[in-house]
Enzyme design. Structure first.
Site, mmCIF file in Angstrom:
data_model
loop_
_atom_site.group_PDB
_atom_site.id
_atom_site.type_symbol
_atom_site.label_atom_id
_atom_site.label_comp_id
_atom_site.label_asym_id
_atom_site.label_seq_id
_atom_site.Cartn_x
_atom_site.Cartn_y
_atom_site.Cartn_z
ATOM 1 N N GLU A 156 -1.865 54.383 51.754
ATOM 2 C CA GLU A 156 -3.127 55.082 51.215
ATOM 3 C C GLU A 156 -3.906 55.663 52.758
ATOM 4 O O GLU A 156 -4.886 55.980 52.544
ATOM 5 C CB GLU A 156 -3.762 54.459 50.563
ATOM 6 N N ASP A 214 -8.555 55.992 55.193
ATOM 7 C CA ASP A 214 -7.965 55.095 54.469
ATOM 8 C C ASP A 214 -8.778 54.993 53.147
ATOM 9 O O ASP A 214 -9.933 55.170 52.862
ATOM 10 C CB ASP A 214 -7.982 53.795 55.020
#
Length: 151
Positions: A49, A6
């Site tokens: 993301e 992430d």
């Protein structure tokens, strides 16, 4: 072995620099990740993301790869329209199929839980919730579990 990565504080990047710049950050990170993995590995965007990698190696090898990915992204500098370049970082959770794990979904869930633990521990680090089977050399700075030998 599954790695889930992430981009740390990505919302702040989007809010500060705009979505086109956020897209450039994701593209740059994706390029770095794609260059590091081997032909037998698979990596892709997992959503938002997050990135996911399926790595053809045991947990220890996945931890080594994750640490290299983390360091490679940490070294990136992405030009911003205004202000200093963007210096993204990754938090990465790593899990591998164990004797008591039956499905790929369980491995993904374990990697996701390890990612959450990496973020809770301060971000910009690699984490696993599984026991590493072999002796490891001293851990690199900012990493919870990754050995320092090259994959």
């Amino acid at each position: 072995t599954i790695l889930i990565a992430d981009v740390d504080y990505f919302k702040k990047i989007n809010d500060t620099h705009g979505h086109p710049t956020g897209d450039r950050v994701l593209a740059a990170i994706g390029g770095v990740l794609g260059q590091r993995v081997r032909g037998t590995d698979v990596i892709g965007r997992y959503g938002g993301e997050e990135f996911i990698a399926v790595v053809a190696s045991p947990l220890e090898g996945g931890l080594v790869l994750a640490e290299y990915l983390r360091r490679d992204v940490e070294a990136l500098r992405i030009a911003a329209e205004h202000g200093a370049p963007i210096a993204p970082t990754l938090s990465i959770g790593v899990a591998s199929r164990a004797a008591n794990v039956e499905s790929a979904d369980e491995v993904v869930s374990s990697a996701d839980a390890a990612l959450f633990a990496a973020k809770a521990a301060g971000r910009n680090r690699v984490h696993t919730l599984q026991r590493v089977a072999t002796a490891r050399p001293e851990r690199p700075a900012r990493s919870e579990s990754a050995p320092t030998s090259r994959p």
